[in-house]
Design an enzyme around this catalytic site. Structure first.
Site, PDB file in Angstrom:
ATOM      1  N   ASP A 189       0.935  -1.136  -0.037  1.00 46.67           N
ATOM      2  CA  ASP A 189       0.057   0.068   0.070  1.00 46.67           C
ATOM      3  C   ASP A 189       0.690   1.266   0.040  1.00 46.67           C
ATOM      4  OD1 ASP A 189      -2.717   0.816  -0.036  1.00 46.67           O
ATOM      5  OD2 ASP A 189      -2.621   1.717   1.580  1.00 46.67           O
ATOM      6  N   THR A 208     -12.695   8.137 -12.119  1.00 46.42           N
ATOM      7  CA  THR A 208     -11.601   7.752 -11.180  1.00 46.42           C
ATOM      8  C   THR A 208     -12.092   6.508 -10.520  1.00 46.42           C
ATOM      9  OG1 THR A 208      -9.842   8.344  -9.445  1.00 46.42           O
ATOM     10  CG2 THR A 208     -12.402   9.007  -8.907  1.00 46.42           C
TER      11      THR A 208
END
Ligand SMILES: *[C@@H]1O[C@H](CO)[C@@H](O)[C@H](O)[C@H]1NC(C)=O
Ligand SMILES: *[C@@H]1O[C@H](CO)[C@@H](O)[C@H](O)[C@H]1NC(C)=O
Ligand SMILES: *[C@@H]1O[C@H](CO)[C@@H](O)[C@H](O)[C@H]1NC(C)=O
Length: 513
Positions: free
Chosen positions: A375, A503
């Site tokens: 991440d 997005t």
């Protein structure tokens, strides 16, 4: 100047050059490759249908499946986020049953009711965009999937109802919206600033809604908010041309800081600048000019190359004269943005840099044990954790957050690289496939896909009982599209795009003159 980036740059350039130079493959090879890709697209569709079945069995119409306990969650206001987010993917995959289940459901959502705080941004990119994209696809190239045509009109009327519930957010002295809303009490959380991404990632959806309904109120609200981001004030809010701060004063529309990045919180503001131009080059030329400035400043001031692996390119962030050597999975949409902009504007330097970023993001995947990227990571030589010294020397980065929460950005940028560097170059599509196989092998549960805690241990550490709706909207869509046949909704080279992706990976039909 950019000595350290030259090896990759020349690789990228030679790859692009190769496209033209490749001899035409013989018809049999082409056929074999096509059926291989069809098999892979079918395998991604199998993964989607697996997770869709788990959701409908254990969680629908709640927001999301809990993929370990087979329970459900309502983190997105309890309006059925996974169903709405899955619609455009189900359409693209031609899953008629899933499409019509979702079409039966959407008219029943009551967007005026929720016991939770509503995020203007999350609600716009998942729900509003999911419905508008469904409308664009089902009134266009996918109309054959519809069983009851009046349900398609409901997608638009529900979109309008939702926007009408949300629009009081823009009722501020400047027109910069509040993000966190109490829609039943028509109150906001009263904060004095709003973030860059949550302010600057509304304009595509709200403009599309106006263009489809003929009511220009929504476009005006979102474009007024955006206007402060396009003409940033004061000058400290724009440390480099086109690169702006991360929060905006809601009263004045002025930037409250000069912290610059393409990371989460800032990211999709830059993404939408070029996408608005793709959406309508006539109305959004200024957005394109701002994207070009930002892209040039990013190449000049934010690109970074780890000491032990100068061949890799990552984007750093910047504040007050200092560069911060860290990045995020979220940031990895950047390669796709440079590739889209480079292709649409016919600017090879942006395509080359986009490919460098794509290679950097691939490195975060292929260096870990699970072949899934972390991440967040860093490459600051001063901050390497003791237990990662060897990993850092080999990989060029150290892992700061080793979890993977089913994020799409890396596969998304591989998809753009695949579409834009030419169909003969298979490596970027192979990278999509490798990432998909790794996610399928590591995150899959009996009912869906789970976030994992550590990408650099066997089996990904442990599984979190969480499956964000963007698994359906984004991860599986981009993985599918990379292997599927050409179609009107696929990303195209140059000015040939008929759709542009929001997005959350919901394709919207572009405006054609
Ligand atoms: C929103 O406001 C209403 C009425 O003022 C209140 O009853 C409710 O608890 C609030 N909801 C949230 C999520 O704060
Ligand atoms: C690993 O990533 C690098 C780019 O950083 C790439 O050049 C290489 O081909 C990748 N390896 C595999 C096996 O895909
Ligand atoms: C995905 O995982 C399932 C379950 O383990 C397996 O049957 C399937 O073959 C996998 N797909 C791919 C492409 O690896």
């Amino acid at each position: 100047m950019r000595i350290t980036s030259l090896p990759l740059l020349s690789l990228a350039t030679s790859l692009v050059g190769l496209t033209a130079a490749l001899p035409h493959a013989d018809p049999e090879t082409v056929l074999r490759r096509q059926s291989k890709n069809q098999e892979k697209a079918d395998a991604v569709k199998e993964a989607f249908q697996h997770a869709w079945k788990g959701y409908t069995k254990y969680a629908f119409p709640h927001d999301e499946l809990r993929p370990v306990s087979n329970g459900y969650g309502d983190s997105r206001n309890g309006w059925g986020a996974s169903a709405v987010d899955a619609l455009s993917t189900a359409i693209i995959m031609g899953d008629t049953d899933a499409v019509n289940t979702i079409l039966d459901f959407i008219p029943k959502i009551d967007f005026t009711k929720t016991s939770e705080e509503v995020s203007l941004f999350e609600t716009t990119i998942r729900y509003l965009a999911g419905m508008l994209s469904g409308y664009d696809l089902l009134t266009g190239p996918a109309s054959n999937l519809v069983r009851k045509s009046d349900q398609v009109d409901e997608l638009l009327s529900q979109s309008k109802k939702l926007a009408n519930v949300l629009k009081f957010a823009f009722d501020t002295p400047s027109g910069v919206p509040h993000n966190n809303l109490n829609i039943t009490g028509r109150r906001t959380d009263g904060s004095s600033t709003n973030g860059l991404a949550v302010t600057g990632t509304l304009v595509l959806e709200w403009t599309r809604l106006s263009d489809l309904t003929g009511d220009d109120e929504y476009a005006k609200l979102s474009q007024k908010a955006q206007s402060y981001l396009l003409d940033p004030k004061p000058s400290s809010g724009e440390p480099f041309p086109g690169l702006v701060g991360s929060s905006i004063n809601i009263k004045t529309g002025e930037f409250a800081d000069g912290m610059v990045s393409w990371d989460g919180g800032d990211d999709s503001f830059y993404e939408y600048l070029i996408k608005m131009y793709v959406y309508d080059p006539k109305r959004f030329e200024k957005y394109k000019d701002r994207w070009v400035l930002a892209a040039q400043s990013t190449i000049k001031h934010l690109q970074a190359h780890p000491k032990p692996r100068p061949d890799l390119t990552f984007l750093s962030s910047y504040n007050n004269g200092k560069k911060y050597l860290s990045s995020q999975h979220l940031t990895c949409f950047d390669g796709g943005s440079f590739l889209l902009g480079g292709s649409v504007l016919d600017r090879q330097e942006f395509i080359d840099f986009g490919l460098e970023l794509v290679h950097g993001c691939e490195a975060t995947y292929n260096q870990t044990l699970t072949k899934i990227g972390p991440d967040s990571w860093g490459w600051d030589p001063e901050k390497v954790p003791n237990d990662q010294k060897d990993f850092y020397e080999r990989a060029g980065f150290y892992i700061s957050s080793g979890n993977y929460v089913l994020r799409p950005e890396v596969i998304e940028s591989f998809y753009y690289a695949h579409r834009i560097t030419g169909k003969e170059i298979v490596s970027y599509r192979d990278w999509v496939w490798n990432a998909f196989v790794a996610i399928n092998a590591t995150c899959r549960t009996d009912s869906g896909f789970a976030a994992i805690t550590n990408v650099n241990t066997a089996h990904g550490g442990s599984k979190d009982d969480s499956q964000e709706s963007f698994l359906y909207a984004e991860v599986l869509k981009y993985a599918y599209l990379a292997h599927a046949e050409d179609a009107p909704w696929q990303v195209q080279e140059g000015d040939k795009n008929a759709f542009v992706y929001n997005t959350e990976a919901h394709p919207m039909r572009v405006v054609r003159s």
